[in-house]
Design a protein around this motif. Structure first.
Motif, short mmCIF file in Angstrom:
data_model
loop_
_atom_site.label_atom_id
_atom_site.label_comp_id
_atom_site.label_asym_id
_atom_site.label_seq_id
_atom_site.Cartn_x
_atom_site.Cartn_y
_atom_site.Cartn_z
N ASP A 136 0.82 -1.22 0.00
CA ASP A 136 0.00 0.00 0.00
C ASP A 136 0.86 1.27 0.00
O ASP A 136 0.55 2.24 0.67
CB ASP A 136 -0.96 0.01 1.19
N GLY A 137 1.94 1.23 -0.75
CA GLY A 137 2.76 2.42 -0.90
C GLY A 137 3.65 2.73 0.29
O GLY A 137 4.15 3.84 0.40
N GLY A 138 3.85 1.75 1.16
CA GLY A 138 4.73 1.96 2.32
C GLY A 138 3.99 2.37 3.58
O GLY A 138 4.62 2.55 4.62
N ALA A 139 2.66 2.49 3.51
CA ALA A 139 1.90 2.89 4.70
C ALA A 139 1.96 1.81 5.78
O ALA A 139 2.07 2.11 6.97
CB ALA A 139 0.44 3.17 4.32
N THR A 140 1.89 0.54 5.36
CA THR A 140 2.05 -0.59 6.27
C THR A 140 3.00 -1.59 5.64
O THR A 140 3.16 -1.65 4.41
CB THR A 140 0.70 -1.28 6.56
N THR A 141 3.62 -2.42 6.47
CA THR A 141 4.54 -3.43 5.97
C THR A 141 4.12 -4.81 6.46
O THR A 141 3.34 -4.95 7.40
CB THR A 141 5.98 -3.13 6.45
N PHE A 142 4.64 -5.83 5.81
CA PHE A 142 4.34 -7.21 6.20
C PHE A 142 5.56 -8.07 5.88
O PHE A 142 6.51 -7.62 5.22
CB PHE A 142 3.10 -7.72 5.48
N SER A 143 5.53 -9.33 6.31
CA SER A 143 6.72 -10.17 6.15
C SER A 143 6.42 -11.54 5.53
O SER A 143 7.28 -12.42 5.55
CB SER A 143 7.41 -10.37 7.50
N GLN A 144 5.23 -11.74 4.97
CA GLN A 144 4.89 -13.03 4.37
C GLN A 144 4.05 -12.86 3.12
O GLN A 144 3.10 -12.08 3.10
CB GLN A 144 4.14 -13.92 5.37
N LEU A 145 4.44 -13.61 2.07
CA LEU A 145 3.61 -13.74 0.88
C LEU A 145 3.18 -15.21 0.79
O LEU A 145 4.03 -16.11 0.72
CB LEU A 145 4.39 -13.36 -0.38
N ARG A 146 1.89 -15.46 0.84
CA ARG A 146 1.35 -16.82 0.74
C ARG A 146 0.61 -16.93 -0.59
O ARG A 146 -0.34 -16.18 -0.86
CB ARG A 146 0.41 -17.11 1.91
N VAL A 147 1.04 -17.90 -1.42
CA VAL A 147 0.59 -17.93 -2.81
C VAL A 147 0.11 -19.34 -3.18
O VAL A 147 0.76 -20.33 -2.84
CB VAL A 147 1.74 -17.49 -3.75
#
Length: 245
Positions: free
Chosen positions: A181-192
């Motif tokens: 979201d443009g750097g507003a929030t961050t996360f550490s996992q991509l589940r695909v």
């Protein structure tokens, strides 16, 4: 005497407040920072569970796992760098990370791989900074259930914060992390899901480190102390005149 001490105390308190206000009133001047970023994949680690690890590519695209005719191709990670022009203390996108989840044979996979990110600044001065971060890969055995067959990658959430000089301005590189979201929030996992892909963008800031003028603060403090001394003598003379009267 109580009035004298109280007045001097008030002046000294004013000194402290004034000096503190000056030291925190520093405003960084906006500077333009321009350059580009890129990323390469390095140091794959297979682990004990992958005696027949298969992998290829050490540029900005990395593939792993034997597809064995399943029809999707290998797993793949890619990082597309970015050209940027920003100002200090503003978010800047360093690039896009894309993960494709292919169907591959057990025992041919990789546990982790590292992303080496290079940031090349050209304005206001020439500067190269790079950092390496490990991406962990988590693969599940396929059961035929879409949700259970999904695989994940775990992105880093701790990064170095190097400090350097940009054309006379002390600057710290703060890696914000991966975001959608443009750097507003961050996360550490991509589940695909199998045969699908997902993307996250890496953001950072060039943060100006304040360098207040200590000489100016000292001059202000000594000037205020001098005023306190004059006030003290004036109040003492007034008291002497009152006592004589």
């Amino acid at each position: 005497m109580f009035q004298l001490n109280l007045s001097v105390s008030n002046v000294l308190s004013t000194i402290v407040v004034t000096v503190t206000a000056v030291s925190w009133s520093y405003q960084a001047q906006a500077i333009t920072i321009a350059g580009s970023s890129s990323g390469t994949w390095i140091n794959p680690e297979a682990g004990a569970e992958n005696p027949n690890a298969v992998f290829s590519g050490f540029g900005n695209v990395f593939q792993w796992g034997a597809p064995n005719g399943f029809g999707t191709g290998s797993n793949e990670l890619s990082f597309s760098g970015n050209s940027f022009s920003t100002s200090n203390d503003s978010l800047v996108k360093l690039g896009d990370l894309t993960y494709f989840n292919g169907i591959t044979l057990t025992g041919t996979l990789i546990d982790s791989v590292s992303l080496n990110t290079l940031i090349s600044v050209t304005i206001p001065s020439l500067l190269d900074q790079n950092f390496t971060s490990k991406v962990k890969l988590s693969t599940t055995l396929n059961t035929g259930v879409l949700d259970l067959d999904a695989d994940s990658i775990f992105l880093p959430n701790r990064f170095p914060s190097p400090t350097f000089n940009l054309d006379g301005t002390l600057t710290r590189l703060e890696i914000v992390g991966f975001s959608k979201d443009g750097g507003a929030t961050t996360f550490s996992q991509l589940r695909v899901f199998e045969g699908k892909s997902d993307r996250a963008s890496l953001y950072a800031k060039f943060v100006t480190i304040p360098e207040p003028s200590y000489t100016g603060l000292h001059m202000l403090a000594f000037s205020s102390l001098g005023g306190a001394y004059v006030l003290k003598r004036k109040l003492r003379r007034q008291k002497l005149v009152t006592n004589k009267g």
